[in-house]
Motif scaffolding. Structure first.
Motif, PDB file in Angstrom:
ATOM      1  N   LEU A  93       8.404  -5.661   4.333  1.00  0.00           N
ATOM      2  CA  LEU A  93       9.475  -4.918   3.663  1.00  0.00           C
ATOM      3  C   LEU A  93       9.348  -4.976   2.145  1.00  0.00           C
ATOM      4  CD1 LEU A  93      12.483  -5.989   5.919  1.00  0.00           C
ATOM      5  CD2 LEU A  93      11.097  -3.916   6.071  1.00  0.00           C
ATOM      6  N   ASP A  94       8.804  -6.081   1.631  1.00  0.00           N
ATOM      7  CA  ASP A  94       8.589  -6.150   0.183  1.00  0.00           C
ATOM      8  C   ASP A  94       7.551  -5.131  -0.258  1.00  0.00           C
ATOM      9  OD1 ASP A  94      10.409  -8.266  -0.258  1.00  0.00           O
ATOM     10  OD2 ASP A  94       8.936  -9.692   0.473  1.00  0.00           O
ATOM     11  N   ASP A  95       6.506  -4.937   0.574  1.00  0.00           N
ATOM     12  CA  ASP A  95       5.497  -3.927   0.253  1.00  0.00           C
ATOM     13  C   ASP A  95       6.107  -2.526   0.253  1.00  0.00           C
ATOM     14  OD1 ASP A  95       3.493  -5.777  -0.031  1.00  0.00           O
ATOM     15  OD2 ASP A  95       2.661  -5.496   1.979  1.00  0.00           O
ATOM     16  N   VAL A  96       7.005  -2.284   1.189  1.00  0.00           N
ATOM     17  CA  VAL A  96       7.677  -0.982   1.243  1.00  0.00           C
ATOM     18  C   VAL A  96       8.448  -0.737  -0.052  1.00  0.00           C
ATOM     19  CG1 VAL A  96       9.514   0.331   2.375  1.00  0.00           C
ATOM     20  CG2 VAL A  96       7.823  -0.898   3.749  1.00  0.00           C
ATOM     21  N   GLU A  97       9.200  -1.728  -0.494  1.00  0.00           N
ATOM     22  CA  GLU A  97       9.971  -1.567  -1.730  1.00  0.00           C
ATOM     23  C   GLU A  97       9.060  -1.353  -2.928  1.00  0.00           C
ATOM     24  OE1 GLU A  97      13.867  -4.231  -0.400  1.00  0.00           O
ATOM     25  OE2 GLU A  97      12.601  -4.890  -2.060  1.00  0.00           O
ATOM     26  N   ARG A  98       7.964  -2.118  -2.981  1.00  0.00           N
ATOM     27  CA  ARG A  98       7.045  -1.941  -4.120  1.00  0.00           C
ATOM     28  C   ARG A  98       6.432  -0.550  -4.119  1.00  0.00           C
ATOM     29  NH1 ARG A  98       5.998  -7.577  -3.293  1.00  0.00           N
ATOM     30  NH2 ARG A  98       4.369  -7.177  -1.754  1.00  0.00           N
ATOM     31  N   SER A  99       6.112  -0.036  -2.944  1.00  0.00           N
ATOM     32  CA  SER A  99       5.470   1.290  -2.878  1.00  0.00           C
ATOM     33  C   SER A  99       6.405   2.408  -3.308  1.00  0.00           C
ATOM     34  CB  SER A  99       4.962   1.553  -1.455  1.00  0.00           C
ATOM     35  OG  SER A  99       6.040   1.794  -0.560  1.00  0.00           O
ATOM     36  N   LEU A 100       7.727   2.150  -3.239  1.00  0.00           N
ATOM     37  CA  LEU A 100       8.711   3.178  -3.595  1.00  0.00           C
ATOM     38  C   LEU A 100       9.388   2.906  -4.930  1.00  0.00           C
ATOM     39  CD1 LEU A 100      10.428   3.630  -0.104  1.00  0.00           C
ATOM     40  CD2 LEU A 100       8.617   5.040  -1.108  1.00  0.00           C
ATOM     41  N   ALA A 101       8.894   1.922  -5.665  1.00  0.00           N
ATOM     42  CA  ALA A 101       9.569   1.504  -6.901  1.00  0.00           C
ATOM     43  C   ALA A 101       9.658   2.621  -7.932  1.00  0.00           C
ATOM     44  CB  ALA A 101       8.853   0.295  -7.497  1.00  0.00           C
TER      45      ALA A 101
END
Length: 444
Positions: free
Chosen positions: A370-378
């Protein structure tokens, strides 16, 4: 922990407490707490004001284990029942069963336990903080007095804090990052500006300018807000340094605020379980170590075991407490903390975080960080991702949910039906400024 030159300044009232007056107030609170005969910790409801700070420092000076708590904490009755504090300070309202209302010198209104039975906390135990993001039934992190002092010195050394520093409160004092600002500055004879409005209000910035604040501490969401506010350090000439912890700051924001501050941005990593901070990225290495959380604070070391970051240092907690009986336990970790965070070290020992072990969701059975998801949409602005029912739910403050849903589906290689992307006016926040994931998880 109080240097003779340390000062507290209340931004709202203009009250200044320093030197002998500060020491006297703390000593009076310590004397009163030392005379409380019931065993058990001190529960201190801790607003951002002089009295709240004095009660905390008084408990520390009296060698009474003190839990710093949100004055609005809904779980307070349950915590009182579980941990049987000897005294609860900063209270409002009638005392619960087993306690009586009192007004004690140096403390003001309190709930005082009427019985003399109970568990005596371990003599090394100095500070109790709720686990980050706790809601209905939080555990307490048990920190020794030695760990609190050690981390205050580690932070002060890493950031070069001296008597000329002036730090406003941008975070609650019952939150480990906010408390570490207080501790590290008082230790070095600096000034702590007790500001309650928050950095989104004009009054905060007037206080920064009036009292010539030199640094500002913020978590990632606050940096997102500062960017929206078009923060310009040239408008606040005394402000020379920014610090960041409380979650991973996107590299674009790191570069942006480092540029605004002429490089004077300290990126840090920490946990309540390590008193506050474990690593600091020196500003001089921002350019050649993008995305890094830095090097261990003095006296600390890092290792990686099976992808999990392991920290060793004098600031590691004694362990957790879930009941009064746990407060009597000694050090159970021996200075070694398995953080639950994932990452790696480069050949110079710089730490790079890649996620949280428990921040994993599934989309059609496929594990997703989920952290990767947030980073990809930052790039879309403030965003939060949570898991549920074999789907991902993503919440946006900006951007088109349909477009973001398609973008994320392509990035993850999954069908859009596994993604629920929603627009919100504001992401829910904890008092610490972090995203309240539990509130989002409860959203149907």
């Amino acid at each position: 922990m109080i240097h003779p030159s340390a000062r507290l300044v209340d931004a709202e009232t203009g009250r200044v407490v320093a030197g002998g007056e500060l020491s006297g107030l703390v000593a009076a609170a310590a004397d009163t707490l030392g005379a409380v005969r019931a065993p058990g910790p001190v529960f201190a409801l801790t607003p951002t004001d002089v009295d709240g700070v004095v009660r905390y420092l008084g408990a520390f000076a009296a060698r009474r284990a003190v839990a710093l708590l949100d004055p609005a904490l809904p779980a307070l009755p349950g915590l009182v029942e579980r941990f049987a504090p000897a005294v609860v300070t900063g209270v409002r309202g009638a005392a619960p069963a087993g306690y009586r209302d009192a007004n004690l010198p140096g403390l003001g209104p309190v709930w005082l336990r009427t019985g003399r039975d109970g568990v005596a906390p371990h003599p090394d135990l100095g500070l109790l903080l709720t686990t980050s993001g706790s809601t209905g039934n939080p555990k307490l992190v048990r920190l020794s007095r030695a760990a609190v002092r050690a981390n205050a010195a580690q932070i002060a050394d890493s950031l070069g804090i001296d008597g000329a520093a002036v730090a406003p409160t941008t975070l609650p004092l019952f939150y480990t990052y906010g408390l570490s600002v207080l501790n590290s500055h008082l230790l070095r004879g600096a000034t702590v500006l007790l500001e309650r409005e928050g950095l989104l209000r004009a009054g905060f910035w007037r206080a920064v300018d009036t009292h010539r604040a030199t640094s500002l501490a913020a978590v990632p969401y606050q940096y997102e807000m500062l960017r929206r506010l078009r923060f310009d350090p040239a408008q606040h000439p005394s402000l020379t340094t920014l610090t960041q912890a409380g979650g991973r700051l996107h590299p674009d924001l790191v570069a942006d605020f480092a540029r605004r501050m002429g490089g004077n941005l300290y990126v840090m990593y920490g946990q309540t379980e390590a008193t506050a901070r474990m690593t600091v990225l020196p500003p001089a290495r921002l350019a050649d170590k993008p995305g890094s959380a830095g090097l261990p604070v003095p006296g600390g070391s890092l290792a990686v075991d099976g992808g999990e970051i392991v920290y060793t240092g004098p600031n590691v907690m004694m362990g957790y407490a879930e009941s009064a009986a746990d407060l009597a336990r000694g050090d159970e970790l021996g200075g070694v903390l398995r953080t639950g965070d994932l990452g790696h070290l480069d050949d110079e020992g710089f730490l790079f975080l890649t996620g949280r072990a428990k921040r994993i969701g599934k989309v059609f059975g496929v594990r997703v960080n989920l952290d990767d998801v947030e980073r990809s949409l930052a790039a879309h602005g403030p965003v939060a991702a949570v898991a549920g029912d074999d789907r991902l739910r993503v919440f946006l403050e900006d951007g088109d949910p349909r477009a973001v849903r398609s973008e994320l589906a392509a990035r993850l290689g999954t069908h859009v039906s596994g993604l629920d992307v929603r627009a919100v006016d504001r992401l829910p926040l904890l008092p610490t400024g972090k995203i309240d994931y539990r509130a989002l998880e409860s959203t149907a």
